[in-house]
Write a protein that holds these residues in place. Structure first.
Motif, PDB file in Angstrom:
ATOM      1  N   GLY A  61       0.679  -1.300  -0.002  1.00  0.00           N
ATOM      2  CA  GLY A  61       0.047   0.074   0.061  1.00  0.00           C
ATOM      3  C   GLY A  61       0.929   1.291   0.032  1.00  0.00           C
ATOM      4  O   GLY A  61       0.173   2.560   0.120  1.00  0.00           O
ATOM      5  N   SER A  62       2.386   1.109  -0.167  1.00  0.00           N
ATOM      6  CA  SER A  62       3.257   2.272  -0.062  1.00  0.00           C
ATOM      7  C   SER A  62       3.137   3.036  -1.321  1.00  0.00           C
ATOM      8  O   SER A  62       3.443   4.155  -1.342  1.00  0.00           O
ATOM      9  N   GLY A  63       2.703   2.481  -2.337  1.00  0.00           N
ATOM     10  CA  GLY A  63       2.624   2.997  -3.868  1.00  0.00           C
ATOM     11  C   GLY A  63       3.521   2.739  -4.920  1.00  0.00           C
ATOM     12  O   GLY A  63       3.479   3.028  -5.965  1.00  0.00           O
ATOM     13  N   LYS A  64       3.879   1.238  -4.744  1.00  0.00           N
ATOM     14  CA  LYS A  64       4.829   0.620  -5.615  1.00  0.00           C
ATOM     15  C   LYS A  64       4.150   0.556  -6.856  1.00  0.00           C
ATOM     16  O   LYS A  64       4.506   0.988  -8.069  1.00  0.00           O
ATOM     17  N   THR A  65       2.972  -0.176  -6.887  1.00  0.00           N
ATOM     18  CA  THR A  65       2.301  -0.457  -8.049  1.00  0.00           C
ATOM     19  C   THR A  65       1.854   0.807  -8.843  1.00  0.00           C
ATOM     20  O   THR A  65       1.963   0.866 -10.265  1.00  0.00           O
ATOM     21  N   THR A  66       1.133   1.662  -8.221  1.00  0.00           N
ATOM     22  CA  THR A  66       0.837   2.892  -8.583  1.00  0.00           C
ATOM     23  C   THR A  66       2.079   3.696  -9.352  1.00  0.00           C
ATOM     24  O   THR A  66       1.835   4.061 -10.633  1.00  0.00           O
TER      25      THR A  66
HETATM   26  N1  LIG Z   1      -7.452   2.366  -8.581  1.00  0.00           N
HETATM   27  C1  LIG Z   1      -7.392   2.688  -7.261  1.00  0.00           C
HETATM   28  N2  LIG Z   1      -8.530   3.110  -6.628  1.00  0.00           N
HETATM   29  C2  LIG Z   1      -8.329   3.477  -5.277  1.00  0.00           C
HETATM   30  N3  LIG Z   1      -7.190   3.378  -4.446  1.00  0.00           N
HETATM   31  C3  LIG Z   1      -6.383   2.679  -5.080  1.00  0.00           C
HETATM   32  C4  LIG Z   1      -6.374   2.263  -6.586  1.00  0.00           C
HETATM   33  N4  LIG Z   1      -4.942   1.926  -6.816  1.00  0.00           N
HETATM   34  C5  LIG Z   1      -4.248   1.870  -5.598  1.00  0.00           C
HETATM   35  N5  LIG Z   1      -5.011   2.475  -4.672  1.00  0.00           N
HETATM   36  C6  LIG Z   1      -4.557   2.511  -3.088  1.00  0.00           C
HETATM   37  O1  LIG Z   1      -3.353   3.268  -3.339  1.00  0.00           O
HETATM   38  C7  LIG Z   1      -2.361   2.712  -2.214  1.00  0.00           C
HETATM   39  C8  LIG Z   1      -1.214   2.352  -3.007  1.00  0.00           C
HETATM   40  O2  LIG Z   1      -1.559   1.278  -3.660  1.00  0.00           O
HETATM   41  P1  LIG Z   1      -0.241   0.269  -4.425  1.00  0.00           P
HETATM   42  O3  LIG Z   1       0.480   1.389  -5.474  1.00  0.00           O
HETATM   43  O4  LIG Z   1      -0.981  -0.522  -5.079  1.00  0.00           O
HETATM   44  O5  LIG Z   1       0.567  -0.249  -3.357  1.00  0.00           O
HETATM   45  P2  LIG Z   1       1.893  -1.165  -3.426  1.00  0.00           P
HETATM   46  O6  LIG Z   1       2.035  -1.659  -4.735  1.00  0.00           O
HETATM   47  O7  LIG Z   1       2.841  -0.406  -2.952  1.00  0.00           O
HETATM   48  O8  LIG Z   1       1.100  -2.225  -2.288  1.00  0.00           O
HETATM   49  C9  LIG Z   1      -2.993   1.770  -1.600  1.00  0.00           C
HETATM   50  O9  LIG Z   1      -3.487   2.407  -0.477  1.00  0.00           O
HETATM   51  C10 LIG Z   1      -4.098   1.361  -2.432  1.00  0.00           C
HETATM   52  O10 LIG Z   1      -5.577   0.850  -1.839  1.00  0.00           O
END
Ligand SMILES: Nc1ncnc2c1ncn2[C@@H]1O[C@H](COP(=O)(O)OP(=O)(O)O)[C@@H](O)[C@H]1O
Ligand SMILES: [Mg+2]
Length: 325
Positions: A37-42
């Motif tokens: 949830g730190s933003g890696k995938t985003t």
């Molecule tokens: N499409 C989305 N809609 C709402 N919240 C999102 C979405 N994608 C990610 N998030 C939120 O953004 C935060 C970062 O997500 P993410 O980048 O997937 O983290 P990580 O890959 O580090 O686990 C998380 O709290 C997640 O719930």
């Protein structure tokens, strides 16, 4: 090769990326280390043009994800958090298809597929349906797919999450091989050991922000100093021992107590000298010691120091409580 400057991204009212900046030079591995949830995938999605940033700029090989997304995609290979292979196709067919999608002719696509199957130790199963593969094999095939077109930059999102130790070692091999061929890699991970092993530079992120960056060695130095750990013979002596450690280290750092294994540990700037003092103070107070050790900080310590918690899956820590003496 990778430049992310001050990127912000919100989902509804939630700020997933909060002014994130990252850089990676050609042929290097940048490890993006952060808890769930730190933003890696985003970050990965923005860099690979699957999401657009609300603010800031991201560039791959000099091309902006905003103004030249096609060029970004042309220079980039992605292996997402969940391995994407077509289960109905064989390993060979999967790679051949990717080559054709990138515009290779049949012969070139076939030669490239065979070369990659061999590099990724998949030749034996080249003509088996990938739906029958283990997680590790699937991941290798997915990684191979990401580099069919020899991209300059490869983005790997948690490439070893969910793999068994063998699958993890295989994947590390493959990533090292990519790098030795000059590919620039952005690798996200929750595993400190993985970042330590593969990354030239590590950016630690939490709540969508870089909270520390540097080489593994630099980060470890930042986590303070060496750590002293003392195992007491009697659990009843733990609190008194914590006071001794606290006084000897004298940094206002809290000792950590572990009641299960009767241990107290603390970061100490001048490890050797502090350890000598700790042992002599414990002795003077007639608090018997079972075991004492001094070790250099690990990336786990870095993470704990920076975020106040461990990353989780990589380091199942016994229950600990901090005590102030
Ligand atoms: N499409 C989305 N809609 C709402 N919240 C999102 C979405 N994608 C990610 N998030 C939120 O953004 C935060 C970062 O997500 P993410 O980048 O997937 O983290 P990580 O890959 O580090 O686990 C998380 O709290 C997640 O719930
Ligand atoms: Mg993720």
């Amino acid at each position: 090769m990778i430049r992310i400057e001050n990127v912000g991204k919100s989902f509804g009212g939630f700020r997933a990326l909060d002014g994130l900046s990252l850089h990676a030079g050609e042929g290097t591995v940048l490890g993006l280390l952060g808890p769930n949830g730190s933003g890696k995938t985003t970050t990965v999605k923005i860099l690979t043009t699957l999401l657009s940033p609300d603010s800031g700029e991201a560039r791959v090989a000099g091309y902006s994800v905003r103004t030249a997304p096609d060029m970004v995609r042309r220079n980039l290979g992605l292996s997402g958090q969940y391995a994407a292979v077509d289960e109905k196709l064989t390993a060979f067919e999967n790679l051949h298809m990717v080559g054709r999608l990138y515009g290779m002719n049949r012969r070139t696509a076939s030669a490239r597929a065979k070369e990659l199957l061999s590099n990724f130790r998949l030749t034996d199963v080249a003509h088996k349906r990938s739906g029958t593969f283990s997680g590790g094999m699937r991941r290798r095939l997915d990684l191979a797919g990401a580099i069919v077109a020899r991209p300059k930059v490869v983005v790997l999102d948690e490439p070893t999450t969910g793999l068994d130790p063998r699958g993890r070692l295989d994947t590390w091999d493959v990533v090292s091989r990519m790098v030795s061929e000059g590919t620039t890699v952005l690798l996200t991970t929750q595993y400190l050991e993985e970042a330590d092993r593969l990354a030239d530079n590590i950016a630690v992120i939490n709540h969508g922000k870089v909270i520390a960056e540097g080489t593994a060695t630099e980060l470890k130095q930042r986590a303070g100093s060496e750590r002293i750990r003392v195992v007491m013979r009697h659990a009843a002596d733990l609190t008194a021992a914590a006071t001794v450690l606290d006084n000897a280290a004298g940094q206002g750092v809290r000792p950590e107590l572990d009641r299960q294994d009767h241990s107290v540990s603390i970061a100490a700037p001048d490890g050797h000298r502090t350890l000598v003092r700790v042992l002599s103070d414990l002795d003077a107070r007639a608090l018997p010691v079972e075991e004492a050790s001094l070790r250099r900080p690990s990336l786990d310590d870095v993470f704990l120091t920076l975020t106040g918690h461990t990353t989780g899956p990589s380091s199942p820590e016994p229950e600990k409580e901090a005590v102030s003496a």
